[in-house]
Design an enzyme around this catalytic site. Structure first.
Site, PDB file in Angstrom:
ATOM      1  N   HIS A 123      54.343  33.938  36.330  1.00  0.00           N
ATOM      2  CA  HIS A 123      55.297  34.882  36.928  1.00  0.00           C
ATOM      3  C   HIS A 123      54.634  35.829  37.926  1.00  0.00           C
ATOM      4  CE1 HIS A 123      58.112  34.205  33.201  1.00  0.00           C
ATOM      5  NE2 HIS A 123      58.159  33.220  34.072  1.00  0.00           N
TER       6      HIS A 123
ATOM      7  N   VAL B  34      52.297  39.847  34.052  1.00  0.00           N
ATOM      8  CA  VAL B  34      51.972  40.164  35.447  1.00  0.00           C
ATOM      9  C   VAL B  34      50.920  41.278  35.531  1.00  0.00           C
ATOM     10  CG1 VAL B  34      54.262  39.437  36.251  1.00  0.00           C
ATOM     11  CG2 VAL B  34      53.905  41.840  35.614  1.00  0.00           C
ATOM     12  N   ASP B  35      50.364  41.675  34.356  1.00  0.00           N
ATOM     13  CA  ASP B  35      49.551  42.893  34.305  1.00  0.00           C
ATOM     14  C   ASP B  35      48.052  42.688  34.540  1.00  0.00           C
ATOM     15  OD1 ASP B  35      48.605  41.830  31.826  1.00  0.00           O
ATOM     16  OD2 ASP B  35      50.158  42.901  30.703  1.00  0.00           O
TER      17      ASP B  35
END
Ligand code: BJW
Ligand code: ZN
Length: 245
Positions: free
Chosen positions: A118, A102-103
Site C-alpha cells: 500500500h 505505510v509507516d
C-alpha cells in the site's frame, strides 16, 4: 502465553517463510490501527481521506490528515514485533516480508527488501504527471503543486479503488504460493487483494499461522491461531526456536 512445541517444530523445519503484516504490528509502537474500536476508520471517513474522490473534493483536508499521521510516525519507534520480524530474515533460508503498512517501521527495525503493498506515507508524487515531490511534506501546510505541471501533490499510498503496485502484488502472490510457512500478523484481513494472500498460501500448501489478539474472518480457514499482541508473542517464538527445547 501458550505456544505449542508442535508449532515450534513446524517453524524450525520451515525453509521458505513469508510474513504478511498489517496495522496491528505497529499498534504497540503507538500507531492507530484502522478497524479496531479506537481505530482511524471509527473517527475518520475513509472515502473522504483515503480515496481519489475525497482528495479532489478537499485536497487540503487530506494533506493535513497525512501530515498529522506523518508527525506521529516520526515520533514513534519500531517495537519488539518489528525487530523479531527483522531477525527472521537471518533465521530461514528464504524469507519474504510483505506489509500493508505505510509507516516504514519494518525498514527502521532492519528489515530489507520489504514488499510494500500500500505504498508509504513519507513519499509523495504529482497526481497528474507522477513526478516525485522531493521536498519535506511537513513543511507544507497546504497541498503543494507540481513544479513541472502544476498538478496536486499526493502521498505515495494506495487509496481505495486504486490498483496496488503491479510488481509488488505479483511478488507477494508468487511468494505466498511458494511458502511452506506463512504468518498473517496484525491484519484484519478485510482489505483486498492483500486479504487473499493467507488463503492463497493455504491453498498452495503452506502452514498458515495467524497472530492477532482478535479472531478475523479468515481465522477458521488457517492452521494455527496465536491470540496475542505481536510485540509479545514474536520475541517469544524466536526465543523458543533459538533454544533447543
Ligand atoms: C494486533 C494488535 C497487536 C491490534 N498485535 N495484532 C474484493 C472483494 C471486496 C472488495 C474489494 C475486492 N477487491 C478490491 C476491493 C475494494 C477494496 C477493498 O478491499 N475493500 C474492502 C474494505 C471491502 N480494495 C481496494 O480498493 C484496493 N485496490 C484494489 O483492489 O484495486 C483494484 C480494484 C479497484 C477498484 C475496484 C475493484 C478492484 C486498495 C486498497 C487500499 C487500502 N488502503 C488503506 C489506506 C492506505 C493509506 C493510508 O494509510 O492512509 O490501507 S485502507 C487501510 O486498510 C490501509 C491498510 O493497509 C488496510 C488494511 O488494514 P489492516 O492493516 O488489516 O488494519 P486493520 O485496522 O483493519 O486491522 C488491524 C488488526 O490488528 C486487527 O485485526 C486487530 O485485532 C489487530 N491488532 N493490535 C497484533 N498488538
Ligand atoms: Zn506534475
Amino acid at each position: 502465553m501458550e505456544i505449542s512445541n508442535e508449532l515450534i517444530g513446524i517453524i524450525k523445519k520451515s525453509k521458505n517463510v513469508v510474513v504478511l503484516t498489517g496495522a496491528g504490528v505497529s499498534a504497540e509502537s503507538g500507531i492507530s490501527t484502522f478497524r479496531d474500536p479506537d481505530g482511524l476508520w471509527t473517527k475518520f471517513n475513509p472515502m473522504e481521506l483515503a480515496s481519489m474522490d475525497g482528495f479532489i473534493s478537499n485536497p487540503d483536508l487530506v494533506w493535513e490528515w497525512y501530515n498529522y499521521r506523518r508527525k506521529i510516525v516520526h515520533e514513534v519507534e519500531p517495537n519488539p514485533g518489528h525487530y523479531a520480524i527483522a531477525e527472521m530474515e537471518n533465521i530461514f533460508p528464504k524469507f519474504t516480508l510483505i506489509t500493508q503498512n505505510v509507516d516504514r517501521l519494518h525498514q527502521r527495525a532492519g528489515s530489507h527488501n520489504v514488499i510494500e503493498l500500500h505504498g508509504n506515507i513519507m513519499d509523495n508524487y504529482c497526481k497528474d504527471c507522477k513526478t516525485p515531490f522531493e521536498d519535506d511534506p511537513l513543511a507544507e501546510l497546504h497541498v503543494p503543486r507540481c513544479r513541472k505541471c502544476g498538478g496536486m501533490i499526493r502521498p505515495a499510498v494506495v487509496w481505495f479503488g486504486e490498483m496496488l503496485p503491479r510488481l509488488e502484488l505479483a511478488k507477494a502472490d508468487e511468494s505466498a504460493k511458494q511458502a511452506d510457512l506463512f504468518f498473517s500478523i496484525g491484519t484484519s484481513a478485510e482489505v483486498y487483494p492483500a486479504a487473499n494472500l493467507p488463503i492463497t498460501a493455504k491453498e498452495y500448501g503452506a502452514f498458515v499461522v495467524e497472530i492477532n489478539p482478535n479472531k478475523t474472518s479468515i481465522t477458521k480457514y488457517l492452521d494455527y491461531f496465536l491470540p496475542y499482541p505481536s510485540g509479545q508473542v514474536l520475541p517469544e517464538i524466536l526465543k523458543k526456536i533459538n533454544t533447543n527445547i
